[in-house]
Scaffold this active site. Structure first.
Site, PDB file in Angstrom:
ATOM      1  CG  ASP A 111      -3.236 -12.376   3.454  1.00  0.00           C
ATOM      2  OD1 ASP A 111      -3.406 -13.026   2.225  1.00  0.00           O
ATOM      3  OD2 ASP A 111      -3.734 -11.430   3.911  1.00  0.00           O
ATOM      4  CE1 TYR A 113       0.111  -4.774   2.512  1.00  0.00           C
ATOM      5  CE2 TYR A 113       2.389  -3.734   2.674  1.00  0.00           C
ATOM      6  CZ  TYR A 113       1.472  -3.561   2.376  1.00  0.00           C
ATOM      7  OH  TYR A 113       0.715  -2.883   3.103  1.00  0.00           O
ATOM      8  CG  HIS A 118      -3.372  -4.303  -1.458  1.00  0.00           C
ATOM      9  ND1 HIS A 118      -4.650  -3.804  -1.377  1.00  0.00           N
ATOM     10  CD2 HIS A 118      -2.763  -4.892  -0.565  1.00  0.00           C
ATOM     11  CE1 HIS A 118      -4.133  -3.949   0.331  1.00  0.00           C
ATOM     12  NE2 HIS A 118      -3.752  -4.718   0.819  1.00  0.00           N
ATOM     13  NE  ARG A 127       3.526   2.585   6.481  1.00  0.00           N
ATOM     14  CZ  ARG A 127       2.459   1.127   6.088  1.00  0.00           C
ATOM     15  NH1 ARG A 127       1.324   0.568   6.659  1.00  0.00           N
ATOM     16  NH2 ARG A 127       2.499   0.704   4.522  1.00  0.00           N
ATOM     17  CD  GLU A 183      -6.896  -7.321   2.176  1.00  0.00           C
ATOM     18  OE1 GLU A 183      -6.640  -7.762   2.641  1.00  0.00           O
ATOM     19  OE2 GLU A 183      -6.232  -5.684   2.286  1.00  0.00           O
ATOM     20  CD  GLU A 185      -5.557 -11.592  -0.458  1.00  0.00           C
ATOM     21  OE1 GLU A 185      -4.536 -13.296  -0.092  1.00  0.00           O
ATOM     22  OE2 GLU A 185      -5.663 -11.030   1.101  1.00  0.00           O
ATOM     23  CG  ASP A 217      -7.511 -11.322   4.063  1.00  0.00           C
ATOM     24  OD1 ASP A 217      -8.215 -12.376   5.180  1.00  0.00           O
ATOM     25  OD2 ASP A 217      -6.369 -10.275   4.730  1.00  0.00           O
ATOM     26  NE  ARG A 221      -9.546  -2.773   4.411  1.00  0.00           N
ATOM     27  CZ  ARG A 221      -9.107  -3.625   3.830  1.00  0.00           C
ATOM     28  NH1 ARG A 221      -7.892  -4.056   4.470  1.00  0.00           N
ATOM     29  NH2 ARG A 221      -8.561  -3.834   2.328  1.00  0.00           N
ATOM     30  CD  GLN A 224      -5.940  -4.266   7.857  1.00  0.00           C
ATOM     31  OE1 GLN A 224      -7.030  -3.852   7.958  1.00  0.00           O
ATOM     32  NE2 GLN A 224      -4.909  -3.923   7.741  1.00  0.00           N
ATOM     33  CE1 TYR A 228      -1.243   0.109  10.859  1.00  0.00           C
ATOM     34  CE2 TYR A 228       0.566  -1.074  10.237  1.00  0.00           C
ATOM     35  CZ  TYR A 228       0.333  -0.016  10.251  1.00  0.00           C
ATOM     36  OH  TYR A 228       0.303   0.977   9.182  1.00  0.00           O
ATOM     37  CE  LYS A 237      -5.791  -7.678   6.373  1.00  0.00           C
ATOM     38  NZ  LYS A 237      -6.267  -7.621   4.911  1.00  0.00           N
ATOM     39  CB  THR A 241     -10.429 -16.029   5.348  1.00  0.00           C
ATOM     40  OG1 THR A 241      -9.272 -14.958   6.068  1.00  0.00           O
ATOM     41  CG2 THR A 241      -9.827 -16.043   4.288  1.00  0.00           C
ATOM     42  CB  THR A 328      -4.570  -6.692  -1.727  1.00  0.00           C
ATOM     43  OG1 THR A 328      -5.930  -7.293  -0.656  1.00  0.00           O
ATOM     44  CG2 THR A 328      -6.401  -6.286  -2.459  1.00  0.00           C
ATOM     45  CD  GLU A 342      -5.469  -1.233  -2.439  1.00  0.00           C
ATOM     46  OE1 GLU A 342      -6.684  -2.117  -2.545  1.00  0.00           O
ATOM     47  OE2 GLU A 342      -5.208  -1.259  -3.734  1.00  0.00           O
TER      48      GLU A 342
END
Lengths: 393, 393
Positions: A111, A113, A118, A127, A183, A185, A217, A221, A224, A228, A237, A241, A328, A342
């Protein structure tokens, strides 16, 4: 290769000719099909009846042998089908009457990014004290390996996963995720493999990638966010999927190729692309029938050709059935984001559905549909299939 | 299932009885073997000749059918072999005269990070300004998915990968890794699968895991350091992971089970274990014949039973052939670390080999051997096989 009754078939144009694997009512074995309109041409039966030289490729009912056969065979089979559509009609059945199953065995699943929008949004949410994009983001297409064994075909129920999460007060809790997300994709299905130690250059993309599917996907959250650091997403995740049952040949998307956004700074040599592999696709996301987003694939910063070049630049080998997804797809505007994380800004701005209810994240019983279309040069839009799944407790 | 001439066989005791897949000179097809001393018993031939009820499990020459058959069959086959060793000797050949190939098809590959000493050392080196351990480390066994398609059998040459890295002055460079490293790990081979949505509790570990192998998770530290934020290691690991050709049944390690270190804080319920699955193993690492480390598996914070419970707690399904590795095995003392990153402290204290040369990281031509032994209750040590590989340019 098991599956469940798959997604409704989108109405496919006669030049799209996507492939699927399907099971007729009352039969156990799968067959390979080609989508035409809302029907499926039974390619396994058609080529066997006609004693076609490639009949053996379709006998097992999975796309695996076709994937492995390589680009010359892909071209020949597609040309044959396109030239004989009328004659093949005797092997045509309504797609609504068959069961669409996972069309190929997933070898490795990666996967990426690759959407700047996104990645920036997630960076701000996960963060908040740091830069939205990590320093490496514009230098390489960030990616990670996911779980191939839990890739399921559209229509498979998605059980809400449990996991560890950190509460606001810092305590560690365990239970069903409270932040189940989708997600949207685009997935790229590798056909022809490569040898260990031999990178696949960006210009060889279409010699290895067979086609495209739609990917959801699913993500937890809260799980994760806790797990992570430092080795990346894992249980947030890996529970499921979903992929569309249709694989659209790359050849069908020739008219949808566009220039990708300008990359600044210039990437290092192995990521520089002369041939445009931006794609003018749109992923329409619906929750319980309410369209909540139309995510523009045209906005993706890194192209799939760059993803493949990056994935193999260390000499990692490809196998038929490798699947890599774009990450995503999110655009810059409102209503263009490919995740509820989002769209609802981590739950702070819930999305309103047509029935008046709101969603921060997915509730049990929610049905998510992601339908992809491509806009060809000239403006005509073609359907690429869809992936759907319903959340269960 | 291809392979190369494999590792030298360690001398196996008559109660270890590890399995392999091997090819006789001049033959194309593989056979399943059982290691006895420095020989291999050709189980495929032996059971076919005797028209044994399980002959079909070994006809294809891979361990895949045996893995999928489940724990009752594993027990019956092992019991049969142990009881008939003398009679089976007619099917015994020196292992040095055959080619050992990858013994099973790797489904999904997961790498954990279960050594507190290793995680602390890496944290200090990669994140000198932060805490050595991330806040989640003592709450869950951190893991991530690796690339199943580049798991290779012992003896496969390891080509030095190229990749992006950030130089000390901040510029982005591309080229062969200057920090090629080894990681000594123990691998756990899943036999019996599980259903999507059904967690495997910690006490069901030995109903799903068939056996153990030795793993070298080759790593490009400069590539890894640049790419791994925020989604984890990718190209710094995916170019190759070597495994020993021998899979030692879990049953052979019953006498090596010990209490794991005390876990503080107590983990959440699904990670609490009553049955001890600490293992008194040692991984001896040699570079060009010089032993540079003896890494004690007994020091691992998380047990493999906890790793499996964690891996599946979100409902992720298991498949026969899933491989999960412990992560680098490092002990607390000098000469007990499972990577050159730690042994040379990121190159600042190079390791001296017997020929007087020093190594910060691996040079082209270097041969790495990781040999595993288990200490049984009573003190007797048994061989578990080894994994080796030579670096090429």
């Amino acid at each position: 290769m098991v599956g469940v009754r798959g997604a409704r078939v989108t109405d496919f144009g006669r030049t799209t000719l996507p492939y699927c694997s399907f099971v007729r009512p009352g039969e156990a074995r799968a067959r390979v099909g080609v989508g035409v309109g809302t029907d499926v041409v039974d390619l396994t039966a058609a080529l066997a009846t006609r004693r076609h030289a490639y009949a053996g490729l379709f006998a097992a009912g999975s796309l695996d042998p076709l994937l492995a056969a390589g680009p010359r065979t892909w071209h020949e089979v597609r040309t044959y089908v396109a030239a004989n559509l009328s004659a093949l009609a005797e092997h045509q059945v309504p797609a609504s009457g068959v069961e669409l199953v996972l069309p190929f065995e997933v070898a490795d699943y990666v996967d990426f990014y690759a959407s700047e929008h996104h990645a920036s949004n997630v960076g701000r949410l996960f963060r908040p004290d740091g830069d939205a994009l990590t320093p490496n983001w514009k230098h390489l297409p960030i990616g990670y390996h996911g779980r191939a064994g839990t890739v399921v075909v559209s229509g498979t129920p998605i059980r809400r996963p449990s996991g560890q999460m950190r509460e606001r007060d810092g305590t560690i809790a365990f239970g069903p995720t409270a932040k189940l997300d989708l997600e949207a994709e685009t997935g790229f299905v590798v056909g022809a493999g490569s040898s260990l130690g031999e990178p696949v250059p960006v210009e060889s993309f279409d010699q290895h990638v067979f086609g495209v599917c739609v990917v959801n996907d699913w993500s937890a959250r809260d799980v994760q966010a806790w797990e992570y650091v430092p080795l990346g997403p894992f249980l947030g995740k890996s529970f499921a999927t979903s992929v569309s049952p249709w694989v659209v040949p790359l050849a069908a998307l020739a008219g949808a190729r566009i220039d990708p956004p300008r990359r600044d700074p210039d990437p290092v040599a192995y990521l520089q692309d002369d041939e445009p592999w931006g794609l003018d696709l749109e992923l329409e996301i619906a929750v319980n029938g309410t369209v909540v987003s139309r995510a523009p694939y045209s906005e993706m910063y890194w192209t799939p050709a760059q993803m493949l070049a990056h994935l193999t630049v260390n000499g990692a080998a490809l196998r038929p059935g490798d699947l890599f997804a774009s990450g995503t797809v999110s655009g810059p505007g409102p209503g263009q984001q490919g995740s509820l994380l989002e769209l609802s800004w981590n739950g702070s701005r819930p999305v309103t559905l047509d029935d008046g209810s709101t969603r921060a994240f997915l509730l049990d019983g929610d049905r998510v549909t992601i339908a992809a279309t491509a806009r060809l040069a000239g403006g005509r839009r073609i359907a690429l299939g869809q992936v759907e799944g319903q959340v269960t407790s």
